[in-house]
Motif scaffolding. Structure first.
Motif, short mmCIF file in Angstrom:
data_model
loop_
_atom_site.label_atom_id
_atom_site.label_comp_id
_atom_site.label_asym_id
_atom_site.label_seq_id
_atom_site.Cartn_x
_atom_site.Cartn_y
_atom_site.Cartn_z
N GLY A 1 85.56 47.11 55.53
CA GLY A 1 86.05 46.65 54.23
C GLY A 1 85.36 47.27 53.05
O GLY A 1 85.47 46.74 51.93
N ARG A 2 84.68 48.38 53.21
CA ARG A 2 83.97 49.04 52.10
C ARG A 2 84.94 49.90 51.28
O ARG A 2 85.91 50.43 51.80
N ASP A 3 84.63 50.06 49.99
CA ASP A 3 85.34 51.01 49.14
C ASP A 3 84.80 52.41 49.41
O ASP A 3 83.57 52.60 49.52
N ASN B 1 92.96 46.56 59.49
CA ASN B 1 92.57 45.46 58.60
C ASN B 1 93.69 44.43 58.44
O ASN B 1 93.44 43.23 58.40
N MET C 1 94.64 46.19 50.25
CA MET C 1 94.11 47.55 50.26
C MET C 1 94.92 48.45 49.31
O MET C 1 96.14 48.37 49.27
N ARG D 1 90.10 43.49 46.16
CA ARG D 1 90.82 44.33 47.11
C ARG D 1 89.90 45.44 47.57
O ARG D 1 88.84 45.69 46.98
N GLN D 2 90.31 46.13 48.63
CA GLN D 2 89.59 47.31 49.12
C GLN D 2 90.29 48.56 48.61
O GLN D 2 91.50 48.69 48.72
#
Length: 794
Positions: free
Chosen positions: A86-88, A110, A198, A227-228
């Motif tokens: 879930g990282r940017d 996801n 996302m 959001r991602q």
């Protein structure tokens, strides 16, 4: 009788449908929990090389196996684990390194772990700068996610907006272009993005560029902040302003090849050729002719250039299939062209930078950049269409001598190794004469070439990097000649620069230039006696629908110079006044001494057009200005006899009421029509009486002539007959048949039968009798017809 009882077998003991559902739901919950736990325990530092070692769901694993994706690339092994957590991400890697799977796999996983359904709405949004790249991403998503239950859609321009609206509310994953996406966000009421999980931007540096800046800002305003977000590109943006606009939360910068010695693939061979602007087309055609069994992409700066080169080369038939692709084409045509280029082994496509980003064309041998790219990043993306996935490829850059130093310096800073090469003189061909002949014979091709020249000049003028692109150093006149154009087209933005040079130039230089111009002018006048075909071609103007555009593009420099010098000779210029008709000869002499008498041309407008100066003579050459002087035409309709009439239009009710009550107007109308009908009736009666008199006179003259033994003067007479000869002598000399012979030749009459009598012959005789009534005149009125009918009945 005793009935035999049938024994029923008992049902096998088993589970009910509800029990099966509960077990399946429990199994799914356990799978979700184990998958979520595996993702949390995933080691980001581990170097994973196989998709099977990643914590992926069963539908995704099956889709990857069916699509033959087994091993991970460098960017995928580092970006996918971070995205699963879930990282940017800010992902940067070389072209052709597999960045598309780096965000498609996390999107599917996801949403799967979030138990996303159709009722939850839009879960992931993937934005692409071009339609072709969006289509390619959607195809990869469809292959990898074939075993998932998500609904995915493609939203790009060029398709029916209504069809997209009907399906948009049911989509979980959308692949789109910025403009079309923003249009749906503003106009489609059923489209909601409140639950978005996302956001993915492919080719992020291009999307965040000036061309899409406003659209992306408007899209981000609609999206939720929680959001991602993932950004991927070969040349990644690192601007703090861009990242702040996207609301990124502690993004992870994944740059796989940042420490590499080269920014482009090692299997790519890169060359540059120093070619003057006037030789570019010759070099390009010669290169295509010498590589007929190759797959080639040729990049140009504008769509009009692409069209001109495609149309001209297509007529010359180099021996290889030619295609062209630019942004002004319709979506269906663009899809057909890309599919053709994908399927062919040997072909050449002329394209703009629409093709430069992300598109995966298999087995491209050569990438030719006919026009210099705007910067080093654009160069990297262009050459990235070949040498993909560790395959071999070659790229050639055509550089004008003025572009060499600045462009090579920019490429060196970006770690792009380029070697210089030269074209072989033996294989060099000149197509200048062929292009001149084609432009001479086809005015439309000449018009396309003029527009292409202007668009190329504009593309150079608007470039920011003036160290590379300095329009004053380009040989634009030579380029126009190499394109086969009859003269250099006008460039509006260059006109101001020329005026500045003239104002800032010293007077001595101007005077010397004027003297040299006069000398050259005298030489030209001497040589103008002999005119060749090309002289006529330079003077020729288009006579079709393109004539207006042609007159704007091509300047008649000599004509403008003469007009300007005549007008600027005097400090104050006064237009000549039309002289009044003089009564004495002295006045005529004064007018003649003042200058040539003005001309009056009638038929253009209400008043005759006065031609009293060269400026007014110039007005006669402009169709646009002459139409302003003419009166507005009125619409007419033609009846069956071809007579024109004004179009009948209904009167307004207010105007009708002003003329009085409806009953009075009706009575007035009936009176006028009755009077008109009476007049017409009198005219018809007089005409009928006149015809009767003429017939009576002719009949009396004929009777008097017959009574006096005179032949009818109106009867036809024998022409060229002598008085001595009898006209019937020839007929009398002919042999006549005997009566007996005539009787023998006649067929015998059929004898009567025993049952026939004479009654039938009498009946036939009565029928043959005709009741003849002689009428003195032809019946004209109803009374005459009644009298004639009464006579027939008696």
């Amino acid at each position: 009788m005793a009935s035999s009882a049938v024994e029923r077998k008992p049902k096998p003991s088993g589970r009910s449908k509800n029990d099966v559902r509960l077990l399946k739901r429990k199994r799914d919950i356990d799978e979700y929990e184990t998958l979520q736990k595996a993702v949390e325990e995933l080691d980001l530092k581990a170097d994973t090389k196989d998709f099977s070692k990643l914590p992926l769901s069963q539908p995704t694993s099956r889709g990857l196996d069916a699509s033959h994706f087994k091993t991970l690339t460098d960017i995928q092994s580092k970006a996918i684990p971070l995205a699963l957590k879930g990282r940017d991400i800010l992902g940067a890697a070389k072209t052709g390194s597999g960045k598309t799977l780096s965000f498609i796999v996390p999107v599917l996983e996801n949403l799967y772990r979030a138990k996303w359904t159709e009722l939850d709405g839009l879960g992931a949004l993937i934005i692409s700068p071009t339609r072709e790249l969006a289509i390619q991403i959607f195809e990869v998503l469809r292959k990898v996610g074939r075993y998932h239950t998500f609904s995915a859609g493609l939203v790009i321009g060029g398709k029916s907006l209504q069809e997209e609206r009907e399906r948009l509310g049911r989509m979980n994953i959308l692949v789109c272009t910025p403009g079309r996406m923003l249009q749906h966000m503003d106009q489609t009421a059923a489209f909601e993005v409140d639950n978005l999980q996302m956001l993915v931007l492919d080719e992020a540096d291009r999307i965040m560029d000036m061309g899409f800046q406003t659209s992306v800002d408007a899209i981000v305003e609609h999206l939720p902040k929680q959001r991602q977000t993932m950004l991927f590109s070969a040349t990644q943006t690192k601007k703090v302003s861009d990242l702040a606009r996207l609301s990124l939360r502690d993004p992870e910068y994944v740059a796989v090849h940042e420490a590499a010695s080269h920014a482009t693939p090692t299997t790519l061979q890169q060359y540059y050729v120093i070619t003057p602007l006037s030789e570019k087309l010759n070099t390009l055609f010669s290169f295509i002719r010498s590589n007929l069994k190759a797959k080639i992409i040729v990049f140009m700066s504008s769509g009009k250039q692409v069209r001109f080169v495609y149309e001209s080369f297509r007529h010359m038939q180099p021996g290889i299939p030619l295609l062209h692709l630019h942004g002004r084409q319709k979506q269906t045509a663009r899809l057909d062209i890309t599919s053709k280029f994908l399927s062919t082994k040997n072909s050449c496509i002329f394209a703009t930078d629409v093709v430069a980003r992300g598109l995966d064309f298999p087995a491209v041998d050569w990438v030719i950049q006919m026009d210099c790219p705007e910067d080093a990043d654009t160069y990297i993306h262009r050459v990235g269409r070949t040498a993909r996935y560790e395959r071999a490829g070659k790229a050639v850059l055509f550089l004008d001598p003025s572009e060499k130093e600045g462009m090579l310096k920019r490429l060196e800073l970006k770690k792009v190794p380029v070697q210089q090469t030269k074209a072989r003189e033996k294989k060099q061909q000149s197509i200048q004469n062929q292009l001149q002949n084609m432009c001479f014979q086809d005015p439309e091709l000449k018009y396309i070439g003029q527009k292409a020249f202007v668009s190329y000049a504009k593309s150079i003028f608007v470039q920011k990097d003036k160290e590379i692109f300095n329009i004053s150093k380009y040989d634009l006149e030579g380029y126009a000649v190499s394109m086969g154009l009859p003269g250099t087209p006008k460039i509006k933005f260059q006109k101001g620069e020329d005026m500045k040079k003239l104002k800032n130039a010293p007077r001595a230089a101007l005077s010397s230039d004027e003297e040299s111009d006069e000398e050259n002018k005298g030489k030209k006048d001497k040589k103008s006696d002999v005119r060749t075909r090309y002289d006529r071609m330079f003077e020729r103007q288009n006579q079709n629908v393109l004539s207006g555009h042609y007159s704007k593009l091509v300047a008649d420099d000599d004509r403008h110079q003469h007009v300007d010098t005549d007008e600027e000779e005097d400090f104050l210029s006064v237009k000549r006044v039309v002289p009044v008709e003089s009564e004495s000869e002295s006045e005529d002499e004064d007018v003649a001494a003042s200058g040539p008498a003005p001309k009056l041309i009638a038929g253009i407008g209400k008043d005759p057009l006065v031609i009293d100066s060269k400026r007014r003579e110039k007005l006669l050459r402009s169709k646009k200005k002459l139409t302003k002087l003419k009166e507005k035409g009125t619409k007419v309709v033609f009846d069956e006899n071809g007579v024109p009439h004004q179009i009948y239009e209904l009167e307004d009710e207010d105007d009708f009421q002003q003329r009085g009550p409806a009953a009075d107007q009706r009575a007035k109308f009936l009176e006028e029509e009755a009077a008109r009908v009476q007049e017409a009736d009198l005219d018809d009666k007089q005409l009928a009486k006149q015809k009767k008199r003429e017939k009576r006179a002719k009949r009396k003259a004929r009777e008097a002539a017959l009574a006096a033994g005179i032949e009818d003067p109106e009867a036809p007479a024998l022409a060229d007959a002598d008085d001595d000869e009898d006209p019937l002598a020839l007929l009398a000399s002919l042999p006549l048949a005997d009566d007996e012979q005539e009787q023998d030749e006649r067929p015998p009459k059929r004898p009567k039968k025993w049952f026939e009598d004479d009654s039938g012959d009498e009946r036939k005789a009565k029928k043959k009798r005709a009741h003849i009534i002689e009428a003195e005149d032809e019946p004209e009125t109803l009374e005459d017809l009644e009298a004639l009918a009464a006579g027939l009945l008696t």
